[in-house]
Design an enzyme around this catalytic site. Structure first.
Site, short mmCIF file in Angstrom:
data_model
loop_
_atom_site.label_atom_id
_atom_site.label_comp_id
_atom_site.label_asym_id
_atom_site.label_seq_id
_atom_site.Cartn_x
_atom_site.Cartn_y
_atom_site.Cartn_z
N ASN A 208 0.68 -1.38 0.21
CA ASN A 208 0.27 0.47 0.13
C ASN A 208 0.66 1.71 -0.07
O ASN A 208 2.32 0.72 -0.40
CB ASN A 208 -0.64 -0.01 1.89
N ASP A 276 -4.38 -6.30 4.45
CA ASP A 276 -5.53 -7.71 4.63
C ASP A 276 -5.13 -9.19 4.73
O ASP A 276 -5.51 -9.89 4.83
CB ASP A 276 -7.04 -7.02 4.18
N LYS A 286 9.84 -16.09 -10.97
CA LYS A 286 8.46 -15.17 -11.40
C LYS A 286 7.35 -15.83 -12.15
O LYS A 286 7.33 -17.26 -13.50
CB LYS A 286 9.55 -14.48 -12.47
N ASP A 304 -5.33 -10.40 12.17
CA ASP A 304 -5.92 -8.81 12.78
C ASP A 304 -5.11 -9.02 13.81
O ASP A 304 -5.60 -9.17 15.18
CB ASP A 304 -6.78 -8.97 13.11
N ILE A 305 -3.38 -8.18 13.66
CA ILE A 305 -2.90 -7.82 14.99
C ILE A 305 -3.29 -7.93 16.15
O ILE A 305 -3.23 -7.34 17.21
CB ILE A 305 -1.51 -7.50 14.45
N PHE A 323 -5.42 2.33 14.30
CA PHE A 323 -5.48 3.85 13.18
C PHE A 323 -6.25 2.89 12.41
O PHE A 323 -6.20 1.74 12.06
CB PHE A 323 -3.97 3.82 12.54
#
Length: 399
Positions: A208, A276, A286, A304-305, A323
């Site tokens: 991200n 996620d 590759k 999901d920490i 957050f």
């Protein structure tokens, strides 16, 4: 500045010992008094004369020196400082510390001291990665010893990897943080930061746009208030702050393991933008482009920490902060996330493209707590970090 502070500097035997000379000079420039202790092995790399000249102090070397024992016994020497720093901290010295050996002056001082201890490890990469060394480091951290580094890079032995002594400015930052007197002195805070990279094949990954800037700023702000900070960071563009314990990871599963290893903590701030999902089976080679065909990827959900730490039955931090980076209905989504995850606070922000926040230098957040939503004005990420750190300090002082 370190005016009036006394640093007992134990220099271990390794090629990185030359950096201790620069460290002494800079400590003195900042007003500190440096009392040097040389191990026998250290004398193979730096001379007592050069150490004494830069420290402007007597060099202590021998446990059984009758003159030294008459003037200042090793027990008094170990307790007369504000901080004991071991740099470089060799594998041998760290093993002695972890297992309570006291066969020479350095190890005896470390056993006898009742002041804070900061170590800066330096050794071959294979030595650093050895299970025995990792057990020793875990033991020392559990005993309250602070660790700065080691860094990754090329070594004198010709190998590359983690094991290099931290640079002198980073050691100085760790020293200042350890000696800081602030509302979070004596507190341990865990901070996660940056993105995670989830591999698809050897050259591609899912990620991200997180730069890691907000997490790094939060870690620095907590450090400046006196906290001992464990900073678990993904591959961020922004470098980690000096004076915190940095644990670098790549994937969400690595971050989960690092978080578990860093606990317990008084507070935990989960600022990382964890992916996620991950590809269920990473390709060994590759993936080749085939005309008219698209690759099919199967995905699995990452751990999901935040939720797992929030719902810990034992050892849960007293304050868990998540957050929520949202692009629409920010308050509603963040409030629902707080309830769903079970955390105490959520720091919500609008990261839609028009705001320029994701990867930018500013942030506009709303703090969601059990009391409702508190919207903060847009400000720099450093200002957001300071305000959040002060809120954390205030909360911990009351609970």
């Amino acid at each position: 500045m370190l005016n009036g502070k006394t640093i007992l500097l134990i220099i271990g035997g390794g090629i990185a010992a030359y950096k201790s000379l620069d460290l002494m000079r800079r400590l003195r420039d900042q007003g500190a008094r440096v009392v040097p202790v040389l191990t026998r092995a250290a004398e193979e790399f730096v001379t007592p004369l050069s150490v004494s000249a830069l420290a402007a102090e007597k060099v202590y070397r021998d446990l059984f020196d009758l003159t030294d024992e008459a003037e200042m016994g090793h027990i008094q020497l170990s307790r007369a400082a504000d901080l004991v720093v071991v740099a470089p901290a060799t594998a041998d010295l760290l093993a002695k510390m972890a297992n309570g050996f006291a066969g020479d002056l350095a190890s005896t001082l470390l056993m006898a001291t009742d002041t804070p201890v900061l170590v800066a490890p330096a050794m071959n990469v294979r030595m650093w990665e050895h299970p025995a060394m990792q057990r020793n480091i875990a033991t020392l951290r559990g005993d309250g010893v602070r660790v700065v580094g080691p860094e990754e890079g090329a070594m004198a032995c010709g190998e590359f990897g983690p094991g290099r002594l931290s640079e002198v400015p980073d050691i100085l930052g760790a020293i200042r943080a350890t000696l800081a007197e602030g509302p979070l002195s004596g507190r341990h805070v865990l901070v996660t930061s940056g993105p995670t990279h989830e591999p698809i094949d050897p050259v591609r990954y899912i990620a991200n746009r997180s730069s890691g800037a907000q997490g790094a700023a939060i870690a620095a702000a907590l450090r400046d208030l006196g906290a001992r900070v464990s900073f678990v960071t993904g591959p961020a563009r922004v470098p980690p702050p000096a004076g915190v314990e940095v644990i670098a990871v790549e994937t969400a599963r690595e971050m989960k393991a690092a978080v578990e290893a860093a606990l317990p903590a008084d507070a935990a701030v989960f600022a990382a933008a964890v992916a996620d999902w991950r590809v269920t089976a990473e390709k060994a080679g590759k993936i080749k482009k085939e005309q008219g065909k698209l690759p099919v990827l199967d995905f699995s959900e990452n751990p999901d920490i935040l939720a797992q730490v929030s719902r810990m039955a034992e050892g849960r931090p007293r304050l868990v902060i998540g957050f929520a980076a949202e692009t629409d209905d920010v308050i509603a989504h963040a409030t629902a996330k707080r309830a769903r995850k079970g955390c105490d606070w959520i720091v919500a922000n609008d990261v839609s493209p028009a705001t320029g926040i994701m990867g930018g230098t500013e942030n506009a957040v709303t703090l969601i707590t059990e009391r409702g939503a508190d919207a903060w004005p847009r400000m720099t990420k450093e200002q957001v970090a300071r305000q959040l750190a002060l809120r954390i300090a205030d909360h911990l002082s009351q609970h």
